[in-house]
Design a protein around this motif. Structure first.
Motif: not given
Length: 309
Positions: A77-88, A132-143, A226-230
C-alpha cells in the motif's frame, strides 16, 4: 458499476488470489504485483482516481505468517501511495476493515471507537489508514477509507454471476453452503464460549452490491486534503449459529455443526454503526437482510458448480 457509470477502468491484479473471469471484458487488465504499480500508475497515464482493494484478508493466517501480511498489505500500500503522489492522482478509495477495532469497547461501533486490532491483518490495515491521514494532510490527497464489516452475497446479472471463490475457502457463508451442498461433511464453529447470546462470534454482514455502490459514492464525496473514514455494515449482528440456521432455511438442506477451539485474534462481536456513511454519502443498503445475502450466494454457488468442467 464503474464502467456503467462511464469510467475507463484499468484493473491491476496479479491473480494470486483473484480470478480473471471476475474482470469485466471492457476493462483493461494488467497482471502485476501491487509493489510494481508505479509502472502502470504514471503521470502520463492520466488516472483521476484509484480504488485500492488489493490485500491478504485471512485473520487466522495473519497470526501465523505476519511477515507476509505486513509485506503485502502495508508495504504494498505504501508503494501505491508513493505512485499516486508521483502521478498526481487526486483521489484514493481504500478498503479498510472492521478488524481495526479489535474487541470493541462499544457496539454498534462508530468510526471514533478505539482502534486496537487483535490480529495482524487488522494491524496492517490500520497502518495504511494512518498513512492515508498523513498523506491527505501533507500532500492534499482526497482519501476515503471504507471499513468493511463481513461482506457476503454475490453479483447476479443475466449470464454474469460473480461471488466468493477463495482457495482454500475461509469465509463462513460459502463454507456453510459447501456443507449444505454435501461438499463438506460439517461446519466448524470456532468457539462457543464467547460473551454473546449463544456463545458463538457475532458479525455484521453487508451485501457485496451494497458495498460496491458505496465506493462510487465515496469517489464523489472525496475532498482534497481530507481523509474520510466510514464503516460499512447493516448495524445488525448475527451469530455463527444464526448464519447456519439461515443457510438451512435458504437451501432446505442440513448443515451439521461441530464446535472447534477458538482462533487467535477473533473478536467476540463486530457490529457497525453506519450512520456516518448514511448521512454523508447518502448510502442506504438495498439488500440488508442476511436471507438476501445467503440466497444470492447460494444462487452463485449453484451456477458456479454447474459451470465448472
Amino acid at each position: 458499476m464503474l464502467l456503467d457509470a462511464g469510467h475507463e477502468v484499468v484493473v491491476l491484479d496479479d491473480l494470486r488470489t483473484g480470478h480473471r473471469v471476475a474482470i469485466a471484458p471492457e476493462a483493461v487488465h494488467v497482471e502485476a504485483s501491487l509493489h510494481d504499480v508505479a509502472r502502470v500508475l504514471t503521470p502520463e497515464a492520466g488516472f483521476d482516481a484509484v480504488l485500492h482493494f488489493a490485500a491478504l484478508i485471512a485473520a487466522g493466517e495473519s497470526m501465523t505468517r505476519p511477515e507476509l501480511y505486513w509485506h503485502t498489505n502495508t508495504v504494498g500500500s505504501l508503494a501505491l501511495i508513493d505512485a499516486v503522489r508521483a502521478a498526481r492522482v487526486p483521489k484514493l478509495i481504500f478498503s479498510s476493515t472492521a478488524a481495526v477495532y479489535g474487541d470493541p469497547t462499544e457496539v454498534p461501533i462508530p468510526e471514533t471507537a478505539v482502534k486496537a486490532p487483535t490480529n495482524t491483518y487488522g494491524a496492517t490495515k490500520l497502518a495504511v489508514d494512518m498513512a492515508l491521514t498523513s498523506e491527505a494532510v501533507a500532500h492534499g490527497l482526497a482519501a476515503v477509507s471504507l471499513r468493511y464489516f463481513n461482506v457476503a452475497g454475490a453479483h447476479l446479472d443475466g449470464d454474469v454471476a460473480l461471488g466468493e471463490r477463495h482457495d482454500p475457502e475461509s469465509h463462513l457463508i460459502p463454507i456453510a453452503l459447501e456443507v449444505a451442498a454435501g461438499v463438506r461433511e460439517k461446519l466448524q464453529l470456532f468457539g462457543d464460549d464467547y460473551p454473546t447470546p449463544d456463545g458463538t462470534c457475532v458479525r455484521d454482514y453487508i451485501h457485496v452490491a451494497d458495498l460496491a455502490r458505496a465506493h462510487l459514492l465515496a469517489l464523489d464525496a472525496a475532498t482534497g486534503g481530507q481523509h474520510r473514514i466510514y464503516n460499512l455494515g447493516n448495524g445488525n449482528g448475527f451469530s455463527n449459529r444464526q448464519v447456519a440456521d439461515v443457510v438451512r432455511e435458504v437451501t432446505g438442506r442440513p448443515v451439521p455443526v461441530e464446535v472447534a477451539p477458538r482462533r487467535d485474534g477473533d473478536p467476540a462481536e463486530l457490529v457497525a454503526s453506519s450512520a456516518l456513511a448514511r448521512a454523508e454519502l447518502g448510502w442506504v443498503p438495498r439488500k440488508p437482510t442476511l436471507h438476501d445475502m445467503v440466497a444470492d450466494a447460494w444462487a452463485f454457488y449453484q451456477a458456479h458448480r454447474l459451470a465448472r468442467p
